[in-house]
Design an enzyme around this catalytic site. Structure first.
Site, PDB file in Angstrom:
ATOM      1  CG  PHE A 126      -1.969   1.017   1.243  1.00 24.71           C
ATOM      2  CD1 PHE A 126      -3.099   0.849   0.461  1.00 24.71           C
ATOM      3  CD2 PHE A 126      -1.862   2.162   2.019  1.00 24.71           C
ATOM      4  CE1 PHE A 126      -4.103   1.803   0.439  1.00 24.71           C
ATOM      5  CE2 PHE A 126      -2.858   3.121   2.012  1.00 24.71           C
ATOM      6  CZ  PHE A 126      -3.980   2.944   1.220  1.00 24.71           C
ATOM      7  CG  ASP A 195       0.156  -3.096   6.665  1.00 25.29           C
ATOM      8  OD1 ASP A 195      -0.944  -3.515   7.070  1.00 25.29           O
ATOM      9  OD2 ASP A 195       0.305  -1.977   6.157  1.00 25.29           O
ATOM     10  CE1 TYR A 220      -9.182   1.500   7.210  1.00 25.44           C
ATOM     11  CE2 TYR A 220      -8.433   2.565   9.219  1.00 25.44           C
ATOM     12  CZ  TYR A 220      -8.244   2.242   7.892  1.00 25.44           C
ATOM     13  OH  TYR A 220      -7.100   2.663   7.254  1.00 25.44           O
ATOM     14  CE  LYS A 221      -8.102  -1.933   4.538  1.00 31.03           C
ATOM     15  NZ  LYS A 221      -7.720  -0.669   5.146  1.00 31.03           N
ATOM     16  NE  ARG A 369      -9.826  -3.016  -3.164  1.00 29.91           N
ATOM     17  CZ  ARG A 369      -9.337  -2.672  -1.970  1.00 29.91           C
ATOM     18  NH1 ARG A 369      -8.187  -3.142  -1.553  1.00 29.91           N
ATOM     19  NH2 ARG A 369     -10.006  -1.834  -1.188  1.00 29.91           N
TER      20      ARG A 369
END
Length: 397
Positions: A126, A195, A220-221, A369
């Site tokens: 990312f 990560d 938050y995922k 996605r």
């Protein structure tokens, strides 16, 4: 009813996690974007209302002690720990993922010591991780070398100080081999920072089992903590006394209210803290984590693989050949909990999918996605998403 619709009904009826869906506030939309922002757990609104009205509104400053605000970062860290395969006392919650990447990577270089002046970073990571790695390397006098995860073993050497890797590729959903790569980094005498943003809450991680040094992740995922909910930092227990944070804030001081001019780090994972914690979002996260009561990560992983397998099957049967190409590995050992499809005009296609009640997301230039959160996504959702995708592509000609 099509055979796939009928099969989806049967799979949902046999799903041992189906009842967990009731722990979330959902509507009729097929929500496949939990790999960006998880759905709202049903218990969060009332908890946040209590925090605001009673703990803040009535108790005010007393809540730091009486409502447990001060110890929230470690308490909630211990709640996350089993979801990433860690024992208690090694995870602290606070700050953003980016800030925690910075803390972990600089600390890893400092632990590596003299003679090691190179940082390896996942070239497919990312973007923010790459930005942070570049800054951390400059600050510590290291050179930065981007490599793919597959290239890491051959790139390691006696100059390697630290390696920053993503567990799951955010674009393709490819799952990287954490045990083997961690072992390779250790064999070279270096430290690894993982990560976990796209794996925690979706699959077993095994931080303690595989001897991971440091790890970071967002909440938050797949952990459903809400927009901007605080991230977490894992520091392996035997490294905690050596963890030298580049952000030594008053919250990580051994005597935070002593207001001493010299910094002395607190023992344990607490030294990963920095400043005053974001209490409102942190306690919303704590409430959100209650959806995991009685749920095993292994069961979530089994359902995740079944969902993604079924989605790929449905896409294969519904979507005309050649209209989409899966970028996500077929092998279970190499797959996270999302499916990425390459598609012409992907941005417009995703816009139309959302209008049709199927929410995924778009990554430039041509990737659709779809994230599968097994706690609330069912097989009927999967079948519907593939069917609407086929219809949308048909409408575009």
């Amino acid at each position: 009813m099509s055979e796939l619709m009928s099969e989806a009904e049967s799979l949902d009826a046999a799903d041992g996690l189906a009842a967990v869906r009731e722990r979330f506030l959902l509507d009729d939309v097929t929500y496949l974007d939990g790999n960006s922002l998880g759905a709202l757990p049903a218990g969060v609104p009332a908890r946040v209302a209590d925090v605001v009205r009673r703990q803040w509104g009535e108790l005010r400053i007393r809540s730091w002690e009486e409502s447990g605000w001060w110890t929230a970062p470690e308490r909630i860290g211990d709640r996350i720990a089993p979801l990433v395969g860690a024992a208690a006392g090694q995870v602290v919650v606070g700050d953003s993922t980016s800030v925690n990447v910075f803390k972990a990577l600089v600390a890893a270089v400092r632990m590596a010591g003299a003679g090691r002046h190179e940082v390896l970073v996942d070239a497919t990571t990312f973007p923010t991780d790459g930005y942070i790695a570049e800054s951390a390397a400059r600050m510590t006098g290291c050179s930065l070398r981007p490599v793919t995860p597959a290239e890491v073993p051959s790139a390691l050497g006696d100059r390697t100080a630290a390696v920053l890797l993503n567990h799951v590729d955010y674009r393709t959903g490819r799952l990287h081999d954490l045990p083997a790569l961690t072992a390779a980094v250790h064999a070279a005498g270096a430290y690894v920072v993982w990560d976990l943003c796209h794996s925690a809450g979706a699959l077993p991680v095994g931080l303690d089992e595989h001897g991971v040094d440091l790890a970071v992740g967002c909440t938050y995922k797949y952990l459903n903590g809400g927009p901007g909910s605080p991230a977490y930092l894992y520091v392996r227990r035997d490294l905690q006394d050596r963890f030298d944070s580049p952000l030594p804030g008053w919250n990580s001081h051994a005597e935070p209210f002593g207001m001493r001019p010299a910094y002395a780090p607190a023992p344990g994972a607490v030294r990963g803290r920095v400043g005053t914690p974001d209490i409102l979002s942190m306690l919303a996260l704590e409430a959100a984590l209650e959806v995991w009561d009685g749920v095993s990560v292994e069961a979530v992983r089994a359902k995740s693989l079944a969902l993604t397998d079924f989605f790929l099957r449905c896409v294969g049967e519904y979507v005309p050949h050649g209209r989409v190409e899966s970028l996500t590995p077929v092998a279970h050992a190499e797959r996270g909990s999302q499916v990425a499809l390459r598609c012409d005009g992907a941005g417009d296609v995703m816009k139309r999918l959302i209008e049709g009640g199927v929410v995924g997301d778009f990554r430039a230039p041509d990737v659709l996605r779809f994230g599968f959160t097994p706690l609330y996504v069912g097989f009927a959702d999967v079948e519907r998403a593939a069917r609407v995708l086929a219809r949308t592509l048909g409408e575009r000609g």
